[in-house]
Design a protein around this motif. Structure first.
Motif, PDB file in Angstrom:
ATOM      1  N   LEU A  32       0.858  -1.191   0.000  1.00 26.20           N
ATOM      2  CA  LEU A  32       0.000   0.000   0.000  1.00 26.20           C
ATOM      3  C   LEU A  32       0.896   1.244   0.000  1.00 26.20           C
ATOM      4  O   LEU A  32       1.942   1.249   0.644  1.00 26.20           O
ATOM      5  CB  LEU A  32      -0.843  -0.011   1.284  1.00 26.20           C
ATOM      6  CG  LEU A  32      -1.945   1.024   1.380  1.00 26.20           C
ATOM      7  CD1 LEU A  32      -3.188   0.516   0.661  1.00 26.20           C
ATOM      8  CD2 LEU A  32      -2.305   1.311   2.835  1.00 26.20           C
ATOM      9  N   ARG A  45      -0.074   6.786   3.397  1.00 28.13           N
ATOM     10  CA  ARG A  45      -0.967   7.947   3.316  1.00 28.13           C
ATOM     11  C   ARG A  45      -0.605   8.926   4.429  1.00 28.13           C
ATOM     12  O   ARG A  45      -0.255   8.510   5.537  1.00 28.13           O
ATOM     13  CB  ARG A  45      -2.429   7.531   3.549  1.00 28.13           C
ATOM     14  CG  ARG A  45      -2.918   6.345   2.754  1.00 28.13           C
ATOM     15  CD  ARG A  45      -3.171   6.719   1.315  1.00 28.13           C
ATOM     16  NE  ARG A  45      -4.166   5.881   0.674  1.00 28.13           N
ATOM     17  CZ  ARG A  45      -3.913   4.820  -0.086  1.00 28.13           C
ATOM     18  NH1 ARG A  45      -2.674   4.404  -0.278  1.00 28.13           N
ATOM     19  NH2 ARG A  45      -4.905   4.159  -0.663  1.00 28.13           N
ATOM     20  N   GLU A  96      -2.519  10.559   6.355  1.00 27.14           N
ATOM     21  CA  GLU A  96      -3.353  10.436   7.569  1.00 27.14           C
ATOM     22  C   GLU A  96      -2.773   9.424   8.557  1.00 27.14           C
ATOM     23  O   GLU A  96      -3.044   9.497   9.759  1.00 27.14           O
ATOM     24  CB  GLU A  96      -4.824  10.126   7.247  1.00 27.14           C
ATOM     25  CG  GLU A  96      -5.090   8.927   6.372  1.00 27.14           C
ATOM     26  CD  GLU A  96      -5.179   9.281   4.886  1.00 27.14           C
ATOM     27  OE1 GLU A  96      -4.485  10.226   4.457  1.00 27.14           O
ATOM     28  OE2 GLU A  96      -5.927   8.597   4.161  1.00 27.14           O
ATOM     29  N   ASN A 101      -2.320  -0.396  10.800  1.00 33.04           N
ATOM     30  CA  ASN A 101      -3.112   0.228   9.739  1.00 33.04           C
ATOM     31  C   ASN A 101      -3.575  -0.928   8.861  1.00 33.04           C
ATOM     32  O   ASN A 101      -2.995  -1.190   7.813  1.00 33.04           O
ATOM     33  CB  ASN A 101      -2.270   1.230   8.954  1.00 33.04           C
ATOM     34  CG  ASN A 101      -3.037   1.782   7.757  1.00 33.04           C
ATOM     35  OD1 ASN A 101      -4.269   1.683   7.705  1.00 33.04           O
ATOM     36  ND2 ASN A 101      -2.313   2.337   6.793  1.00 33.04           N
ATOM     37  N   VAL A 104     -11.252  -1.100   4.166  1.00 37.97           N
ATOM     38  CA  VAL A 104     -12.238  -0.596   3.201  1.00 37.97           C
ATOM     39  C   VAL A 104     -13.247  -1.715   2.912  1.00 37.97           C
ATOM     40  O   VAL A 104     -12.848  -2.846   2.625  1.00 37.97           O
ATOM     41  CB  VAL A 104     -11.552  -0.133   1.895  1.00 37.97           C
ATOM     42  CG1 VAL A 104     -12.589   0.442   0.932  1.00 37.97           C
ATOM     43  CG2 VAL A 104     -10.457   0.893   2.184  1.00 37.97           C
ATOM     44  N   LEU A 162      -6.662   3.170  -6.576  1.00 41.64           N
ATOM     45  CA  LEU A 162      -6.740   2.029  -5.654  1.00 41.64           C
ATOM     46  C   LEU A 162      -6.672   0.665  -6.373  1.00 41.64           C
ATOM     47  O   LEU A 162      -6.112  -0.281  -5.810  1.00 41.64           O
ATOM     48  CB  LEU A 162      -7.978   2.115  -4.751  1.00 41.64           C
ATOM     49  CG  LEU A 162      -7.728   2.787  -3.393  1.00 41.64           C
ATOM     50  CD1 LEU A 162      -7.321   4.236  -3.540  1.00 41.64           C
ATOM     51  CD2 LEU A 162      -8.944   2.679  -2.476  1.00 41.64           C
ATOM     52  N   ALA A 177      -4.267  -5.355   1.113  1.00 39.98           N
ATOM     53  CA  ALA A 177      -3.870  -4.296   2.046  1.00 39.98           C
ATOM     54  C   ALA A 177      -4.988  -3.289   2.257  1.00 39.98           C
ATOM     55  O   ALA A 177      -4.921  -2.457   3.163  1.00 39.98           O
ATOM     56  CB  ALA A 177      -2.633  -3.578   1.518  1.00 39.98           C
TER      57      ALA A 177
HETATM   58  N1  GLN Z   1      -6.780   4.971   3.750  1.00 41.57           N
HETATM   59  C1  GLN Z   1      -6.726   4.086   2.631  1.00 41.57           C
HETATM   60  C2  GLN Z   1      -7.722   4.500   1.585  1.00 41.57           C
HETATM   61  O1  GLN Z   1      -8.802   4.912   1.903  1.00 41.57           O
HETATM   62  C3  GLN Z   1      -6.980   2.664   3.020  1.00 41.57           C
HETATM   63  C4  GLN Z   1      -5.880   2.147   3.843  1.00 41.57           C
HETATM   64  C5  GLN Z   1      -6.235   0.884   4.512  1.00 41.57           C
HETATM   65  O2  GLN Z   1      -7.123   0.134   4.126  1.00 41.57           O
HETATM   66  N2  GLN Z   1      -5.536   0.606   5.541  1.00 41.57           N
HETATM   67  O3  GLN Z   1      -7.432   4.439   0.427  1.00 41.57           O
END
Ligand code: GLN
Length: 280
Positions: free
Chosen positions: A90, A93, A95, A184, A188, A200, A207
């Protein structure tokens, strides 16, 4: 599109910007030419070799087909550190940096905290925490051997020691206990249309989502919360990232598992993004 065989970096930037975002175009030119933003501004006439130019147009095409920039340049920044990123992991990000801040706060009173990062991916949480708290004893788990390979390279890149383990959440940890568990995980919902958008589809589905059709996306979060009691030291903390609309449900899971001081914290977009609690 037929392209001339010789071009300077300034012209390549201009032409690439016709089909992709101007910033992305610049970063791709810098990547293939091995030059900086300053080079582009003060020496735009610097030539690209035929080979570099050919590579550039391939990357521009991949970007215009929606592939995330991080996979094209094999790099992403996280907490001011630079990480190797491949399609095996992944893309970090911004956040997720909130998780680092919350973790550092909770580790403050401990001399040599024991930390585990579950589902480490390219290793951002494990590597950054060890980088910031060099006396910590850090383990990191991932089910994907390919992801662990990337994470190991990132640990070496930042000269930090992390004990990487392959396996499913707590399985490879035996009876080990920690002061802090961070994760993390994939969260989703499998039916969420976002999985088909914004690059995505190029990221590893394992992941992003628990893959359970008709589910709430929380299968991995649940496994991590439920298993935490067997792997936390007294007063240990669990901090876990989740989806934009999952905070209340994750707090419920934490309460049901016996956690105290249960709370959620907002990311920079004011979305409750991390929840956690302490087990006495
Ligand atoms: N924050 C990511 C997204 O929305 C997802 C990351 C995750 O699933 N851990 O694309």
């Amino acid at each position: 599109m037929l392209q001339p065989l010789v071009m300077c970096i300034g012209e390549a930037w201009r032409v690439a910007s016709l089909s992709i975002d101007r910033l992305d175009a610049r970063l791709l030119v810098q990547h293939v030419a091995g030059c900086t933003h300053v080079d582009l501004l003060v020496r735009p006439e610097r030539a690209l070799s035929t080979d570099q130019l050919a590579r550039l147009w391939v990357l521009v095409k991949r970007r215009s087909d929606g592939e995330p920039l991080a996979y094209l340049v094999n790099s992403a920044a996280f907490y001011a550190l630079e990480f190797l990123v491949t399609p095996a992991v992944l893309i970090p990000r911004p956040e997720t940096e909130l998780l680092v801040e919350l973790a550092i706060e909770r580790l403050q009173p401990l001399k040599a905290p024991r930390i585990v990062d579950l589902g480490t991916g390219c290793g951002v949480l494990a590597v950054t925490l060890k980088y910031l708290r060099s006396a910590a004893i850090v383990s990191a788990v991932d089910l994907s051997p390919a992801a662990l390979e990337v994470a190991r390279i990132n640990a070496a890149r930042h000269a930090v020691e992390v004990n990487f383990l392959a396996g499913d959440w707590y399985a490879p940890l035996g009876g080990a206990r920690f002061d802090l568990i961070v994760a993390n995980p994939p969260y989703v919902e499998y039916a969420d249309p976002h999985l088909q958008q914004n690059g995505l589809p190029f990221e590893p589905l394992m992941a992003l989502s628990d893959g359970i059709s008709g589910g709430d996306g929380l299968a991995c979060v649940r496994a991590i919360v439920v298993g935490a009691a067997g792997h936390l030291l007294p007063d240990g903390w669990l901090l876990i990232e989740h989806g934009y609309n999952q905070a209340a449900r994750v707090r419920d899971l934490l309460w049901s598992a016996g956690f105290s001081k249960v709370a959620s914290w907002p990311d920079l977009s004011k979305v409750e993004r991390v929840s956690g609690g302490c087990l006495y």
